[in-house]
Design a protein around this motif. Structure first.
Motif, PDB file in Angstrom:
ATOM      1  N   ASP A 111     -26.597   0.885  46.981  1.00 12.31           N
ATOM      2  CA  ASP A 111     -26.964  -0.532  47.022  1.00 12.31           C
ATOM      3  C   ASP A 111     -28.440  -0.741  46.696  1.00 12.31           C
ATOM      4  N   LYS A 112     -29.141   0.338  46.358  1.00 11.05           N
ATOM      5  CA  LYS A 112     -30.543   0.215  45.969  1.00 11.05           C
ATOM      6  C   LYS A 112     -30.678  -0.243  44.523  1.00 11.05           C
ATOM      7  N   ILE A 113     -29.581  -0.133  43.745  1.00  8.62           N
ATOM      8  CA  ILE A 113     -29.648  -0.414  42.319  1.00  8.62           C
ATOM      9  C   ILE A 113     -29.271  -1.870  42.072  1.00  8.62           C
ATOM     10  N   SER A 114     -30.167  -2.632  41.452  1.00 11.99           N
ATOM     11  CA  SER A 114     -29.854  -4.035  41.186  1.00 11.99           C
ATOM     12  C   SER A 114     -29.671  -4.292  39.701  1.00 11.99           C
ATOM     13  N   GLY A 115     -29.774  -3.274  38.880  1.00 10.74           N
ATOM     14  CA  GLY A 115     -29.585  -3.461  37.443  1.00 10.74           C
ATOM     15  C   GLY A 115     -29.828  -2.159  36.725  1.00 10.74           C
ATOM     16  N   LEU A 116     -29.607  -2.190  35.430  1.00  9.33           N
ATOM     17  CA  LEU A 116     -29.782  -0.979  34.646  1.00  9.33           C
ATOM     18  C   LEU A 116     -30.285  -1.395  33.266  1.00  9.33           C
ATOM     19  N   VAL A 117     -31.260  -0.648  32.754  1.00 10.94           N
ATOM     20  CA  VAL A 117     -31.791  -0.951  31.430  1.00 10.94           C
ATOM     21  C   VAL A 117     -31.717   0.300  30.578  1.00 10.94           C
ATOM     22  N   VAL A 118     -31.235   0.153  29.357  1.00  9.38           N
ATOM     23  CA  VAL A 118     -31.187   1.302  28.452  1.00  9.38           C
ATOM     24  C   VAL A 118     -31.963   0.975  27.183  1.00  9.38           C
ATOM     25  N   PHE A 119     -32.384   2.014  26.485  1.00  4.64           N
ATOM     26  CA  PHE A 119     -33.115   1.818  25.239  1.00  4.64           C
ATOM     27  C   PHE A 119     -32.726   2.910  24.264  1.00  4.64           C
ATOM     28  N   LYS A 120     -32.955   2.617  22.986  1.00  5.39           N
ATOM     29  CA  LYS A 120     -32.679   3.590  21.929  1.00  5.39           C
ATOM     30  C   LYS A 120     -33.852   4.540  21.857  1.00  5.39           C
ATOM     31  N   SER A 121     -33.598   5.813  22.074  1.00  5.88           N
ATOM     32  CA  SER A 121     -34.685   6.781  22.033  1.00  5.88           C
ATOM     33  C   SER A 121     -34.793   7.359  20.632  1.00  5.88           C
TER      34      SER A 121
ATOM     35  N   SER B 245      -8.694  14.173  16.228  1.00  9.84           N
ATOM     36  CA  SER B 245      -9.489  13.064  16.770  1.00  9.84           C
ATOM     37  C   SER B 245     -10.169  12.327  15.617  1.00  9.84           C
ATOM     38  N   TYR B 246     -10.768  11.182  15.943  1.00  2.10           N
ATOM     39  CA  TYR B 246     -11.444  10.386  14.922  1.00  2.10           C
ATOM     40  C   TYR B 246     -12.599  11.179  14.304  1.00  2.10           C
ATOM     41  N   THR B 247     -12.824  10.968  13.010  1.00  3.83           N
ATOM     42  CA  THR B 247     -14.014  11.516  12.362  1.00  3.83           C
ATOM     43  C   THR B 247     -15.228  10.705  12.790  1.00  3.83           C
ATOM     44  N   ASN B 248     -14.992   9.415  13.017  1.00  2.00           N
ATOM     45  CA  ASN B 248     -16.038   8.505  13.460  1.00  2.00           C
ATOM     46  C   ASN B 248     -16.394   8.812  14.913  1.00  2.00           C
ATOM     47  N   LYS B 249     -17.598   9.347  15.135  1.00  2.00           N
ATOM     48  CA  LYS B 249     -18.002   9.714  16.492  1.00  2.00           C
ATOM     49  C   LYS B 249     -18.706   8.573  17.214  1.00  2.00           C
ATOM     50  N   PHE B 250     -18.738   7.404  16.581  1.00  2.00           N
ATOM     51  CA  PHE B 250     -19.437   6.268  17.180  1.00  2.00           C
ATOM     52  C   PHE B 250     -18.515   5.056  17.278  1.00  2.00           C
ATOM     53  N   TYR B 251     -17.230   5.322  17.488  1.00  2.00           N
ATOM     54  CA  TYR B 251     -16.209   4.284  17.499  1.00  2.00           C
ATOM     55  C   TYR B 251     -16.548   3.178  18.508  1.00  2.00           C
ATOM     56  N   ASN B 252     -16.462   1.934  18.047  1.00  2.00           N
ATOM     57  CA  ASN B 252     -16.760   0.774  18.893  1.00  2.00           C
ATOM     58  C   ASN B 252     -18.081   0.914  19.655  1.00  2.00           C
ATOM     59  N   SER B 253     -19.115   1.278  18.930  1.00  2.00           N
ATOM     60  CA  SER B 253     -20.427   1.324  19.574  1.00  2.00           C
ATOM     61  C   SER B 253     -21.473   0.765  18.622  1.00  2.00           C
ATOM     62  N   MET B 254     -22.685   0.567  19.146  1.00  2.00           N
ATOM     63  CA  MET B 254     -23.763   0.013  18.321  1.00  2.00           C
ATOM     64  C   MET B 254     -24.248   0.997  17.257  1.00  2.00           C
ATOM     65  N   TYR B 255     -23.833   2.260  17.371  1.00  2.00           N
ATOM     66  CA  TYR B 255     -24.246   3.248  16.372  1.00  2.00           C
ATOM     67  C   TYR B 255     -23.282   3.332  15.189  1.00  2.00           C
ATOM     68  N   ASP B 256     -22.176   2.589  15.245  1.00  2.00           N
ATOM     69  CA  ASP B 256     -21.248   2.594  14.105  1.00  2.00           C
ATOM     70  C   ASP B 256     -21.821   1.661  13.032  1.00  2.00           C
ATOM     71  N   ASP B 257     -22.930   2.081  12.468  1.00  2.00           N
ATOM     72  CA  ASP B 257     -23.661   1.225  11.539  1.00  2.00           C
ATOM     73  C   ASP B 257     -23.655   1.824  10.117  1.00  2.00           C
ATOM     74  N   ALA B 258     -24.413   1.208   9.225  1.00  2.00           N
ATOM     75  CA  ALA B 258     -24.442   1.647   7.822  1.00  2.00           C
ATOM     76  C   ALA B 258     -24.745   3.138   7.709  1.00  2.00           C
TER      77      ALA B 258
ATOM     78  N   LEU C   9     -33.201   4.094  31.269  1.00  2.00           N
ATOM     79  CA  LEU C   9     -32.887   5.394  30.672  1.00  2.00           C
ATOM     80  C   LEU C   9     -32.511   5.239  29.210  1.00  2.00           C
ATOM     81  N   SER C  10     -32.612   6.329  28.468  1.00  2.00           N
ATOM     82  CA  SER C  10     -32.260   6.256  27.050  1.00  2.00           C
ATOM     83  C   SER C  10     -30.737   6.220  26.928  1.00  2.00           C
ATOM     84  N   LEU C  11     -30.266   5.639  25.803  1.00  2.00           N
ATOM     85  CA  LEU C  11     -28.844   5.336  25.636  1.00  2.00           C
ATOM     86  C   LEU C  11     -27.916   6.517  25.882  1.00  2.00           C
ATOM     87  N   GLU C  12     -28.324   7.700  25.386  1.00  2.00           N
ATOM     88  CA  GLU C  12     -27.385   8.811  25.487  1.00  2.00           C
ATOM     89  C   GLU C  12     -27.196   9.281  26.925  1.00  2.00           C
ATOM     90  N   LYS C  13     -28.091   8.839  27.825  1.00  2.00           N
ATOM     91  CA  LYS C  13     -27.917   9.208  29.233  1.00  2.00           C
ATOM     92  C   LYS C  13     -26.947   8.286  29.954  1.00  2.00           C
TER      93      LYS C  13
END
Lengths: 684, 101
Positions: A107-117, A439-452, A90-94
């Motif tokens: 117990d059917k789930i053996s892993g999870l994969v996410v991607f940047k949409s 609340s924080y102005t930074n909406k991506f605190y401690n995440s991969m989107y807290d980038d340049a 699923l895409s990251l925001e999901k």
């Protein structure tokens, strides 16, 4: 047949040879079965009582891939999927708490994969708690949801591996494979060959910190394997003026330093680490790069304004805490060192040096910089106000021209200052931020989107910074702080420093684009780093960001002791560090610098105290599991029908062969009649 | 050793030795004794030493069965409770599995 054309006999041989060459051409069976996919995974961390994060099975977790487009896809998959195990993609925001709860219950789930949409624009994304470091906050801190978008999945124990796919071409291949083989009725999956993934990111540690430390300790069976490491790196500290008296022989001259004995310390601190759900994906632009660069630049400006000590009664301590994302472990260690008379290390000074310990009571003011993205106002949070604090706030307002200074009293956001004020309630301190008390102005605190991009940073490459740029904002904030501190120390009107060759732009560039930048060449030390990650890591692996920050701080705040050439060898001192670094960004002549810079261990005191009670919650107790290299592979799994058929045929063949062998053996005398010996053996 | 080539008193000696050795916390020796001398004790025609051999065989068998029960119980208890024993469980383990409690 004998007089057949010789060519006709050769043809089959040639065909065979050709086929053989074609089939064996450079590919191994493994390579033909699997396709490697690049990705990074979520990993396991533990505190004193629990484990968090993800782990695969020892030999990797496999499952049939299934792309989730709508929320109903998940419930459909769980109720109707007929393959033995699935890996939803699923895409990251999901990736929300609800989704994860839904998936973890099956117990059917053996892993999870996410991607940047690329299709949807993400406006907020954080897997940190709504109140970071909740359990180590002073009362009242968590009445506010500081990190409002936080899902708190960082503090969730996934029972399966979670991977982030980083390569878009490969993602397309996975999607094609899914569309070709899997995108049919879920009920028919048991009879189809299905496109599957194998996720491998196995974690050695389990349960909690005391368990993994115990299992890592040498034992009687000589079979010890380290399964976890305490989280931590180095705290970096330096000071504006020296912290002790010394007379050092330097070539033919003697350098003497004399400071007052009753110096008060003003702490200017910032954290230097962030975290994220996925290993290596910690750009940390707003938190902590914005505040760290502000601190560096403030120290630079202040040193420009106050190059020499002149009987001032106040000193400034510049401190970077590395390891604050995990329950303030770094600041706890710093305070612990102070209380244990380990700060600064004065026990083994040289005979020509004297210095005394600095205690929390020597700190007259604690200024913490905490997330300083672009904002129209600077926000100063404080618990209680005293005269010292009032004076400093007045100075801040005096020197802040374009920026408003807002004061918030009574509570402070999660910050390293919490550690200090928890134990020393009368310590005066402010936390300077870009956000207000909602609340924080930074909406991506401690995440991969807290980038340049989140910081609105674009490299200017030595052109002038526009007024509304982050570079200008940070330079302004640093100027306000530096001038206020100047007046605080000297009691005189602060000048505007000139001759500034180091820019905020260059500093930010180093953190956001790669350490291999212009400032690194000045430091004269090669710092290796494959990827920019602000994750604190473990002490056994060098934290490149901390090394770079420390050396940069040293260069910006050091005294030049020899303006013509490098330092002589054998300088006997414990109070200072001498560095050979370039004179400036443009002039790469090596000159000798003397700095107070120190790197001290930032692992939590919990790991030092013998028989520490891990359930007490007194100190941060985070450890990181050891792991094998992560890997993701795609392959085609035969259908269940096919698999069942294979095992059935195999079993049947085995059973038949047993029966056959038994029958043949029991009738062997018929099949193989014993030959009548021609000559009976003679007995001698 | 081939029992069929031994004299009866030697067999009794051997059986007795095995029985005594089993007391050194060696239940497997008792098990071997019981199996090895089973034919001598029960299947062969009577001879003078047979009643004694029979006794040793029966006692060895009982001893080894008792041991098996005790060991089986311990294995079950240990496997079930090792995790909840925490540090004690770890210290009683020679090999601790990775990545599982």
């Amino acid at each position: 047949m004998r007089d057949k054309d010789p060519f006709s006999t050769l043809i089959p041989i040639l065909v065979l040879l050709f086929l053989n060459i074609n089939l064996s051409y450079g590919s191994r069976a493994r390579d033909r079965m699997y396709q490697d996919i690049t990705g990074t995974g979520c990993f396991r961390r533990m505190n004193g009582t629990h484990q968090f994060g993800c782990s695969s099975d020892r030999r990797g977790s496999t499952g049939v891939i299934y792309f989730i487009e709508t929320p109903s896809d998940i419930t459909n998959l769980l109720s109707e999927g007929t393959a033995s195990s699935y890996i939803p993609i699923l895409s990251l925001e999901k990736l929300t708490k609800e989704t994860v709860n839904l998936l973890s219950g099956s117990d059917k789930i053996s892993g999870l994969v996410v991607f940047k949409s690329n299709e949807t624009e993400i406006t907020e994304y954080s897997h940190e708690d709504t109140c970071p470091n909740r359990h180590y906050a002073i009362d009242g801190t968590c009445d506010t949801d500081w990190n409002a978008p936080g899902t708190n999945l960082l503090n969730y124990d996934f029972g399966y591996p979670v991977f982030l796919l980083t390569n878009n071409t490969e993602l397309e291949e996975v999607r094609n494979c899914f569309n070709t083989f899997n995108n049919f009725s879920l009920r028919s999956h048991y009879e189809l060959s299905l496109c599957s993934l194998e996720l491998n990111f196995f974690m050695y540690a389990v349960i909690d910190t005391p368990t993994c430390l115990r299992r890592s300790a040498p034992r009687f069976n000589f079979n010890t394997h380290k399964v976890c490491d305490p989280i931590g790196a180095v705290n970096i500290w330096s000071s504006l003026f020296p912290i002790g008296n010394s007379s050092i022989n330097f070539g033919n001259t003697t350098h003497t330093v004399n400071i007052r004995g009753d110096m008060k310390q003003i702490v200017l601190a910032s954290r230097l680490d962030a975290t994220s759900l996925f290993f290596g994906k910690v750009p940390g632009a707003v938190n902590p790069v914005s505040n760290a660069v502000t601190l560096l630049y403030t120290s630079y400006l202040l040193k420009k304004m106050l190059p020499e000590y002149k009987d001032y009664d106040k000193n400034v301590l510049f401190i970077f805490f590395t390891g604050e994302s995990y329950d303030y472990g770094a600041s706890q260690r710093f305070l612990y060192d102070m209380e244990e008379k380990q700060f600064p290390m004065v026990s083994d000074l040289n005979p020509n040096e004297t210095a005394s310990n600095i205690f929390p009571s020597n700190i007259s003011l604690f200024i913490e910089l905490n997330q300083l993205g672009i904002s129209e106002s600077l926000n100063a949070f404080m618990l209680e106000e005293n005269t010292e604090l009032r004076n400093f706030l007045t100075l801040l307002k005096k020197y802040a021209k374009n920026l408003d200074i807002n004061e918030y009293k009574g509570h402070i956001p999660p910050a390293s200052f919490q550690t200090f004020v928890k134990n020393y309630t009368d310590m005066a301190g402010i936390v300077v931020t870009d956000h207000n008390n909602s609340s924080y102005t930074n909406k991506f605190y401690n995440s991969m989107y807290d980038d340049a991009e989140n910081l609105n940073y674009n490299y200017l490459n030595s052109s002038d910074a526009p007024k509304d740029s982050i570079q200008q904002h940070i330079a302004d904030v640093a100027m306000i702080l530096a001038r206020s501190l100047y007046e605080e120390i000297t009691k005189q009107e602060a000048p505007i420093p000139d001759n500034l060759d180091v820019t905020v732009d260059e500093l930010l560039h180093c953190y956001l684009a790669g350490i291999n930048c212009s400032i690194q060449s000045v430091l004269r030390k090669k710092i290796y780093q494959d990827m920019i990650s602000l994750y604190v890591g473990v002490p056994s692996s060098i934290n490149a960001i901390a090394t770079f920050t420390g050396l940069t701080l040293a260069w910006l705040t050091a005294d030049v002791v020899n303006n013509t050439g490098p330092c002589p060898g054998n300088i006997e001192t414990k109070l200072f560090h001498y560095y050979n670094m370039s004179r400036s960004l443009t002039d790469n002549t090596t000159i000798c610098y003397r700095s107070v810079i120190n790197f001290t261990d930032s692992t939590s005191p919990a790991f030092l105290i013998e028989d520490y009670d891990w359930t007490s919650g007194q100190y941060s107790s985070w450890t990181e599991s050891t792991w094998q290299q992560p890997s993701v592979r795609m392959f085609l799994r035969p259908s269940r029908v096919h698999e069942n058929m294979t095992i059935a045929v195999g079993s049947l063949t085995m059973a038949l062969s047993f029966i056959l062998v038994y029958l043949i053996k029991s009738r062997s005398h018929i099949l193989f009649p014993t030959p009548i010996e021609a000559t009976p053996p003679t007995r001698c | 050793m081939d029992l069929s080539k031994m004299s009866n008193d030697k067999k009794l000696d051997l059986c007795r030795h095995y029985f005594k050795a089993g007391f050194a916390l060696l239940p497997f020796v008792w098990a071997v004794n019981a199996v090895w001398f089973f034919n001598e004790a029960f299947k062969r025609d009577q001879y003078d030493e047979q009643p004694q051999i029979k006794r040793y065989v029966i006692y060895s068998a009982i001893g080894s069965i008792l041991w098996s029960i005790i060991i089986a119980i311990w294995i079950i208890v240990f496997q079930v409770y090792r995790v909840s024993w925490g540090a004690i469980g770890d210290n009683l383990s020679f090999i601790i599995p990775f990545g599982t409690p």
